[in-house]
Write a protein that holds these residues in place. Structure first.
Motif, PDB file in Angstrom:
ATOM      1  N   ASP A 199       0.786  -1.088  -0.117  1.00  0.00           N
ATOM      2  CA  ASP A 199      -0.085  -0.008  -0.139  1.00  0.00           C
ATOM      3  C   ASP A 199       0.909   1.109   0.048  1.00  0.00           C
ATOM      4  O   ASP A 199       1.538   1.468   0.899  1.00  0.00           O
ATOM      5  N   LYS A 200       1.048   1.719  -1.150  1.00  0.00           N
ATOM      6  CA  LYS A 200       2.026   3.078  -1.208  1.00  0.00           C
ATOM      7  C   LYS A 200       1.248   4.336  -1.318  1.00  0.00           C
ATOM      8  O   LYS A 200       1.965   5.536  -1.542  1.00  0.00           O
ATOM      9  N   PHE A 201      -0.344   4.309  -0.861  1.00  0.00           N
ATOM     10  CA  PHE A 201      -0.888   5.703  -1.037  1.00  0.00           C
ATOM     11  C   PHE A 201      -0.329   6.406   0.228  1.00  0.00           C
ATOM     12  O   PHE A 201      -0.164   6.033   1.483  1.00  0.00           O
ATOM     13  N   ASP A 202      -0.104   7.810  -0.005  1.00  0.00           N
ATOM     14  CA  ASP A 202       0.235   8.636   1.050  1.00  0.00           C
ATOM     15  C   ASP A 202      -0.232  10.101   0.639  1.00  0.00           C
ATOM     16  O   ASP A 202      -0.174  10.764  -0.345  1.00  0.00           O
ATOM     17  N   ALA A 203      -1.238  10.378   1.549  1.00  0.00           N
ATOM     18  CA  ALA A 203      -2.123  11.489   1.300  1.00  0.00           C
ATOM     19  C   ALA A 203      -1.061  12.775   1.295  1.00  0.00           C
ATOM     20  O   ALA A 203      -1.537  14.012   0.694  1.00  0.00           O
ATOM     21  N   ASN A 204       0.200  12.699   1.805  1.00  0.00           N
ATOM     22  CA  ASN A 204       0.768  13.825   2.194  1.00  0.00           C
ATOM     23  C   ASN A 204       1.407  14.313   0.216  1.00  0.00           C
ATOM     24  O   ASN A 204       1.784  15.468   0.167  1.00  0.00           O
ATOM     25  N   ASN A 205       1.390  13.377  -0.640  1.00  0.00           N
ATOM     26  CA  ASN A 205       1.875  13.479  -1.786  1.00  0.00           C
ATOM     27  C   ASN A 205       0.776  14.248  -2.770  1.00  0.00           C
ATOM     28  O   ASN A 205       1.236  14.361  -3.743  1.00  0.00           O
ATOM     29  N   ILE A 206      -0.364  14.487  -2.066  1.00  0.00           N
ATOM     30  CA  ILE A 206      -1.548  14.968  -2.974  1.00  0.00           C
ATOM     31  C   ILE A 206      -1.607  16.746  -2.778  1.00  0.00           C
ATOM     32  O   ILE A 206      -1.624  17.093  -1.529  1.00  0.00           O
ATOM     33  N   TRP A 208      -3.833  20.158  -4.194  1.00  0.00           N
ATOM     34  CA  TRP A 208      -4.932  20.702  -4.839  1.00  0.00           C
ATOM     35  C   TRP A 208      -4.922  22.106  -5.429  1.00  0.00           C
ATOM     36  O   TRP A 208      -4.397  22.895  -4.664  1.00  0.00           O
ATOM     37  N   GLU A 209      -5.300  22.295  -6.689  1.00  0.00           N
ATOM     38  CA  GLU A 209      -5.026  23.360  -7.418  1.00  0.00           C
ATOM     39  C   GLU A 209      -3.626  24.260  -7.535  1.00  0.00           C
ATOM     40  O   GLU A 209      -3.197  24.137  -8.531  1.00  0.00           O
ATOM     41  N   LYS A 210      -3.153  24.560  -6.387  1.00  0.00           N
ATOM     42  CA  LYS A 210      -1.592  25.225  -6.416  1.00  0.00           C
ATOM     43  C   LYS A 210      -0.840  24.410  -5.280  1.00  0.00           C
ATOM     44  O   LYS A 210      -1.489  23.792  -4.421  1.00  0.00           O
ATOM     45  N   TRP A 211       0.566  24.249  -5.462  1.00  0.00           N
ATOM     46  CA  TRP A 211       1.267  23.728  -4.271  1.00  0.00           C
ATOM     47  C   TRP A 211       1.030  24.291  -3.031  1.00  0.00           C
ATOM     48  O   TRP A 211       1.162  25.675  -3.005  1.00  0.00           O
TER      49      TRP A 211
END
Length: 211
Positions: A199-206, A208-211
């Motif tokens: 499981d490689k999902f990491d919400a910190n890598n997402i 939205w819209e702009k950095w």
């Protein structure tokens, strides 16, 4: 039968037909929805269950299954529809072992019944996008790996490009023409079951819209 009775009968028939059509339409909509849901679950399952497989049984992979993998590879997205890919299939054990000698991390070649070398064909690249072959062949490689997972096979992406020594070694062993650039070798076969998906999902890598 008088006109009043005839009209009532016609209205009743029309109502029955309308009701039937509504039921039939709803049934078809439910079937489509169920089919879409099943398809979605199947696709996502393959994506999330994919893993790098380096341990294989002795079972051979059929030519038909290998062709299915290659068709999946060629279904990948490609810039300008250039399709700048070539695929070299290896089943000879001596060739795989010779290729393995200078590929430190390609230990999947030690016991795989077959391997696919994914290459870029420089004669097919567009002048305005000479590096697109890298993304196109990478997409083809991922397609092949996903197809393997869906077919009960397993493989591992072993990088050749951009390592000059790795690429030259592959070029020499496989007698590749100058216009063919080896991107990766995929050892594959039927997995022993040792490797498990991560499981490689990491919400910190997402973002939205702009950095």
């Amino acid at each position: 039968m008088n006109k009043s009775h005839l009209l009532s009968l016609l209205l009743a028939v029309a109502l029955l037909l309308t009701t039937y059509k509504l039921v039939d339409t709803r049934k078809k909509a439910e079937e489509i929805s169920q089919s879409s849901s099943t398809k979605r679950e199947a696709i996502l399952s393959v994506i999330h269950e994919r893993k790098s497989v380096r341990n294989y049984t002795d079972q051979k992979v059929s030519k038909d299954d290998i062709m299915t993998l290659l068709k999946a590879g060629m279904a990948a997205p490609t810039g300008f529809d250039a399709r700048p890919w070539q695929f070299l299939v290896i089943e000879d054990r001596n060739t795989m072992l010779e290729l393995r000698k200078e590929l430190k991390y390609a230990r999947g070649l030690d016991g795989s019944p077959a391997a696919i070398v994914v290459c870029g064909d420089m004669s097919k690249v567009r002048e305005e996008a000479p590096e697109f072959w890298i993304t196109d062949t990478s997409a083809a490689t991922q397609n092949i790996l996903l197809a393997m997972e869906g077919m009960g096979l397993g493989g591992v992406w072993s990088t050749l490009y951009p390592g000059k020594e790795r690429m030259e070694h592959a070029r020499k062993v496989l007698n590749l023409p100058d216009h063919i650039m080896p991107l990766a070798v995929i050892p594959f076969g039927y997995p022993t079951g040792v490797e498990k998906p991560k499981d490689k999902f990491d919400a910190n890598n997402i973002h939205w819209e702009k950095w």
